[in-house]
Motif scaffolding. Structure first.
Motif, PDB file in Angstrom:
ATOM      1  N   ALA A 193       0.838  -1.205   0.000  1.00 32.79           N
ATOM      2  CA  ALA A 193       0.000   0.000   0.000  1.00 32.79           C
ATOM      3  C   ALA A 193       0.869   1.250   0.000  1.00 32.79           C
ATOM      4  O   ALA A 193       0.554   2.249  -0.678  1.00 32.79           O
ATOM      5  CB  ALA A 193      -0.919  -0.015   1.225  1.00 32.79           C
ATOM      6  N   GLY A 194       1.982   1.230   0.740  1.00 31.66           N
ATOM      7  CA  GLY A 194       2.883   2.373   0.744  1.00 31.66           C
ATOM      8  C   GLY A 194       3.506   2.606  -0.618  1.00 31.66           C
ATOM      9  O   GLY A 194       3.679   3.761  -1.048  1.00 31.66           O
ATOM     10  N   LEU A 195       3.863   1.532  -1.347  1.00 34.41           N
ATOM     11  CA  LEU A 195       4.411   1.675  -2.697  1.00 34.41           C
ATOM     12  C   LEU A 195       3.386   2.306  -3.628  1.00 34.41           C
ATOM     13  O   LEU A 195       3.701   3.252  -4.380  1.00 34.41           O
ATOM     14  CB  LEU A 195       4.842   0.300  -3.219  1.00 34.41           C
ATOM     15  N   LEU A 196       2.143   1.812  -3.602  1.00 35.51           N
ATOM     16  CA  LEU A 196       1.093   2.381  -4.455  1.00 35.51           C
ATOM     17  C   LEU A 196       0.816   3.835  -4.087  1.00 35.51           C
ATOM     18  O   LEU A 196       0.573   4.683  -4.968  1.00 35.51           O
ATOM     19  CB  LEU A 196      -0.178   1.536  -4.331  1.00 35.51           C
ATOM     20  N   PHE A 221      -9.172  -2.938   3.892  1.00 35.37           N
ATOM     21  CA  PHE A 221      -8.294  -2.563   4.992  1.00 35.37           C
ATOM     22  C   PHE A 221      -9.087  -2.267   6.260  1.00 35.37           C
ATOM     23  O   PHE A 221      -8.564  -2.387   7.373  1.00 35.37           O
ATOM     24  CB  PHE A 221      -7.473  -1.315   4.628  1.00 35.37           C
ATOM     25  N   TYR A 222     -10.352  -1.855   6.064  1.00 37.94           N
ATOM     26  CA  TYR A 222     -11.147  -1.383   7.195  1.00 37.94           C
ATOM     27  C   TYR A 222     -12.267  -2.348   7.557  1.00 37.94           C
ATOM     28  O   TYR A 222     -13.172  -1.983   8.318  1.00 37.94           O
ATOM     29  CB  TYR A 222     -11.734  -0.002   6.875  1.00 37.94           C
ATOM     30  N   GLU A 223     -12.227  -3.544   7.031  1.00 36.81           N
ATOM     31  CA  GLU A 223     -13.306  -4.503   7.297  1.00 36.81           C
ATOM     32  C   GLU A 223     -13.397  -4.846   8.771  1.00 36.81           C
ATOM     33  O   GLU A 223     -14.486  -5.129   9.285  1.00 36.81           O
ATOM     34  CB  GLU A 223     -13.086  -5.778   6.489  1.00 36.81           C
ATOM     35  N   HIS A 224     -12.278  -4.846   9.472  1.00 37.37           N
ATOM     36  CA  HIS A 224     -12.274  -5.230  10.884  1.00 37.37           C
ATOM     37  C   HIS A 224     -11.947  -4.037  11.775  1.00 37.37           C
ATOM     38  O   HIS A 224     -11.333  -4.189  12.830  1.00 37.37           O
ATOM     39  CB  HIS A 224     -11.250  -6.347  11.120  1.00 37.37           C
ATOM     40  N   THR A 277      -5.878   5.592   0.381  1.00 31.74           N
ATOM     41  CA  THR A 277      -7.306   5.925   0.296  1.00 31.74           C
ATOM     42  C   THR A 277      -7.491   7.385  -0.106  1.00 31.74           C
ATOM     43  O   THR A 277      -8.380   7.723  -0.911  1.00 31.74           O
ATOM     44  CB  THR A 277      -7.990   5.660   1.652  1.00 31.74           C
ATOM     45  N   GLN A 278      -6.676   8.274   0.424  1.00 31.21           N
ATOM     46  CA  GLN A 278      -6.756   9.682   0.084  1.00 31.21           C
ATOM     47  C   GLN A 278      -6.480   9.911  -1.399  1.00 31.21           C
ATOM     48  O   GLN A 278      -7.190  10.676  -2.076  1.00 31.21           O
ATOM     49  CB  GLN A 278      -5.757  10.470   0.947  1.00 31.21           C
ATOM     50  N   HIS A 279      -5.482   9.239  -1.933  1.00 26.38           N
ATOM     51  CA  HIS A 279      -5.167   9.378  -3.356  1.00 26.38           C
ATOM     52  C   HIS A 279      -6.299   8.820  -4.216  1.00 26.38           C
ATOM     53  O   HIS A 279      -6.627   9.385  -5.265  1.00 26.38           O
ATOM     54  CB  HIS A 279      -3.856   8.656  -3.685  1.00 26.38           C
ATOM     55  N   ALA A 294      -8.742  10.705  -7.001  1.00 25.18           N
ATOM     56  CA  ALA A 294      -8.856  10.194  -8.366  1.00 25.18           C
ATOM     57  C   ALA A 294     -10.306   9.978  -8.754  1.00 25.18           C
ATOM     58  O   ALA A 294     -10.694  10.137  -9.925  1.00 25.18           O
ATOM     59  CB  ALA A 294      -8.077   8.879  -8.508  1.00 25.18           C
ATOM     60  N   PHE A 295     -11.147   9.626  -7.767  1.00 20.44           N
ATOM     61  CA  PHE A 295     -12.554   9.377  -8.066  1.00 20.44           C
ATOM     62  C   PHE A 295     -13.273  10.641  -8.569  1.00 20.44           C
ATOM     63  O   PHE A 295     -14.270  10.562  -9.287  1.00 20.44           O
ATOM     64  CB  PHE A 295     -13.292   8.879  -6.809  1.00 20.44           C
TER      65      PHE A 295
END
Length: 736
Positions: A665-668, A694-697, A712-714, A718-719
């Protein structure tokens, strides 16, 4: 061929040279002292006397006449004893009337009988053709009787040359053989197998003839067992000598051989004979282990078990029994399972412990048997492991004779036991193993490797080991070893330094300051040509020391050949891949100049290929390295993005191990920085469900929280630039 003497005077001269003077001889043969003309002395063979000078025959006959006089018989025998060395005289004496007289006299228990035996023995030893005549005329028993006075080696030679193979075998196999015959055969066989025997070719010929006779007549060796179980030890010796001689022919053993050893474990079997049998069976099992039957192996195992209950009172039997079992275990995969079935584990360990305290040759054999049993699959080794008293053997490691078997047993024990720390890594044992490692590094690296592996096995639960390795004196010893030319055991030295430095920055600084003087040498050893053990441990050591920013990391970075280090990513060893990628990840954390220098030194394809690794640790380190390289430099980020298999990276978010998720996730997240094009490409390739997972639990783990929030912010940004239809397609995970 010896010359024939032409006159009695010459014969008398021979007698005088060979024995003491006998004054009566000259008076007896006084009328025969005229020499023959040389032209009348013919050339002849020892067995042909038809053309011998009449004077020679007459002179010998005159001496023979003395045998009929009780007063002169001793004198005549004495002269004939000296003259018998001449072929002509011996041929005359072997004529029936004379030979019969000598034969009769040889049976007397007086001086004349002794002299007559000496005459006949001289004929047999000096003239081989006449020895056969004596054997046929006198019979085997009396023939052997006249040879008793000869030296053993000479007697063995005569018997071996003239006893037929059929006579030897019939004597041994028949229960009705006469004692004199048995004694003669026994004497010959024991003499032939004596290590001091000089007649090697003759011994070979005798046993070849015996084997051919056995095969031709289809005879079994089974009847020989009566000699092995008899109280007459000489018969057992001869039987073992026969078996050993047949064994040396390197031919398949004959029928009945196996049955000879079935009574081995019976108490009635005499111990000396048992030792002899076990010795020849050991030689047989060493050369042909697949031909030892299961029943015999059971008997041999019973010998060891019987000895264990009797505290190994008879060392020779147990030594040969142990050698037999060891030979079969090492050389016959087919019969090894028979040995395992025959062995009683607790009794074997009892015998092992007793052998250790007996300080004999049995202990290393028993230890090697135990090692071989631990190598075989099955339940036996697991039942043995708790009972192997490995901790008791450590004091004996100082004995050079015992070092190898003990170390080999410990090495095999390490592979299967789970109580190494409790049994081998107590505080006093740690020091002993370390000293053993230090002392054997140069003279016996294999032994040193085992000692180091013992310390490694106890490292997880050994706080004492970490404290011990951190002692100043110990660190100086390790530093001294590092200065030596690198070998495989250097990997263990580096591991010890790494283990001593783990857990706190204080330890790391202490170890680093010690190694600082040899840092350049250490860094130079981290290259593709180094031993794999060194590559693995050195990369792990440097990875540990570069976990935090500071002078330590800078010094290591400046000492390393980054191009050589990055090539280690091509290693087939996943552990090396993991540590090297982790080291490069640590070096590229923070300072941008280090990032750029590392990026320029490496081949990016070496890194990208590891994204398909099956090792979670490798994936974690590689994605972390790429994450670090994709910061603080747009050009470098663009170059990496252009080569990166984006679908492979995104697929890592589906890995069941969450340790891969955070660096991925950090690479992306870093790829999405400063570029709408890269951000849009990631958005189109990354299903939204993988992000929401990532937030399911609830809140993600701390290691993942920042990367998940950043990615998530990026994605949210983009959305904003896509349509509702496109958004629907992006949310759906095609992999589901």
């Amino acid at each position: 061929m010896k010359r024939a003497y032409s006159t009695v005077e010459e014969l008398s001269d021979l007698e005088e040279r060979d024995d003491h003077d006998i004054s009566e001889d000259s008076a007896v043969v006084e009328n025969h002292n005229q020499p023959l003309p040389k032209s009348k002395v013919p050339k002849r063979e020892a067995s042909c006397i038809e053309h011998v000078s009449y004077d020679v025959i007459s002179a010998v006959q005159s001496v023979i006449e003395l045998l009929n006089s009780p007063n002169d018989a001793t004198t005549g025998l004495h002269m004939l004893r000296a003259w018998a060395k001449d072929a002509t005289v011996s041929a005359i004496l072997c004529r029936l009337p004379v030979l019969s007289r000598l034969h009769t006299m040889s049976k007397c228990n007086d001086d004349q009988g002794e002299k007559a035996c000496e005459v006949l023995a001289c004929i047999a030893s000096q003239h081989r053709p006449l020895a056969s005549t004596l054997l046929q005329t006198l019979g085997p028993a009396d023939f052997f009787g006249i040879l008793r006075g000869l030296p053993p080696a000479k007697r063995t030679l005569i018997l071996a040359e003239h006893l037929p193979a059929g006579l030897i075998i019939s004597t041994l196999l028949s229960p009705l053989a006469s004692p004199p015959m048995m004694t003669m055969v026994v004497s010959m066989l024991i003499g032939l197998t004596d290590p001091a025997c000089k007649y090697q070719s003759l011994r070979w010929d005798v046993f070849v003839a015996i084997r051919e006779h056995l095969v031709r007549h289809n005879l079994s060796l089974a009847p020989l067992s009566r000699h092995l179980q008899a109280e007459t030890l000489s018969n057992a010796h001869a039987t073992v000598a026969l078996l050993e001689g047949l064994l040396q022919l390197k031919q398949p053993m004959l029928p009945g051989y196996q049955h000879l050893f079935l009574p081995l474990s019976q108490v009635i079997f005499p111990w000396p004979a048992q030792s002899l049998c076990l010795e020849v069976l050991w030689k047989y099992s060493s050369s042909a282990p697949d031909h030892v039957c299961r029943q015999v192996l059971q008997r041999v195992a019973a010998v060891l078990e019987h000895g264990a209950t009797r505290r190994l009172t008879n060392d020779s039997c147990h030594v040969f029994a142990a050698r037999i079992l060891l030979a079969v275990l090492q050389k016959s995969s087919r019969l090894s399972f028979a040995v395992i079935e025959a062995i009683n584990g607790p009794l074997l360990m009892l015998a092992l412990e007793q052998a250790f305290h007996s300080n004999g040759t049995l202990f290393p054999l028993m230890l090697n048997i135990t090692t071989e049993l631990m190598r075989f699959p099955g339940s036996l080794k697991f039942s043995l492991l708790p009972h192997v008293p490995v901790e008791e053997f450590l004091p004996a490691l100082s004995d050079p004779w015992l070092t190898e078997p003990i170390i080999t047993c410990v090495e095999e024990y390490l592979k299967h036991a789970d109580d190494v720390a409790q049994r081998l890594c107590q505080p006093e044992q740690v020091r002993a193993w370390f000293s053993f490692f230090i002392n054997h590094c140069q003279r016996s690296p294999d032994v040193a490797n085992v000692a180091a592996n013992v310390l490694r096995a106890g490292a997880e639960s050994g706080r004492e080991l970490k404290s011990f390795l951190a002692e100043t004196q110990v660190l100086h010893e390790l530093r001294r070893l590092l200065a030596l030319p690198f070998q495989s055991w250097h990997g263990h030295v580096i591991w010890m330094l790494r283990f001593a430095s783990s857990g706190s920055e204080r330890r790391k600084n202490a170890v680093f300051q010690l190694a600082c003087g040899g840092l350049t040498q250490l860094a130079a050893e981290l290259n593709p040509t180094a031993l794999p053990e060194v590559q693995c441990e050195l990369s792990a050591f440097f990875k540990s020391l570069t976990s935090l920013a500071g002078p330590r990391k800078t010094a290591i970075f400046n000492s390393l050949d980054l191009a050589g280090v990055s090539k280690l990513l091509r290693s087939p060893d996943e552990t090396i891949q993991e540590h090297v990628a982790g080291l490069l990840r640590n070096l590229t954390h923070g300072d941008n100049s280090r990032k750029q220098a590392t990026y320029q030194a490496m081949d990016l394809n070496d890194v990208l290929q590891l994204l398909g690794s099956s090792s979670v640790r490798v994936l974690q380190s590689v994605t972390g390295l790429l994450q670090n390289l994709c910061t603080r430099d747009e050009t470098r980020r663009d170059a990496i993005f252009g080569e990166l298999p984006l679908a492979t990276v995104i697929d890592l978010l589906r890995n069941p191990d969450i340790r891969v998720h955070a660096p991925t996730a950090g690479l992306l997240m870093n790829l999405c920085r400063s570029s709408r094009q890269r951000k849009r490409a990631v958005l189109e390739a990354l299903p939204l469900s993988l992000v929401t997972a990532f937030y399911e639990h609830g809140v993600p783990p701390p290691a993942l929280a920042d990367q998940a929030a950043g990615l998530t912010q990026h994605m949210r940004m983009a959305f904003l630039s896509v349509s509702r239809e496109q958004l629907h397609n992006l949310v759906r995970d095609p992999a589901q």
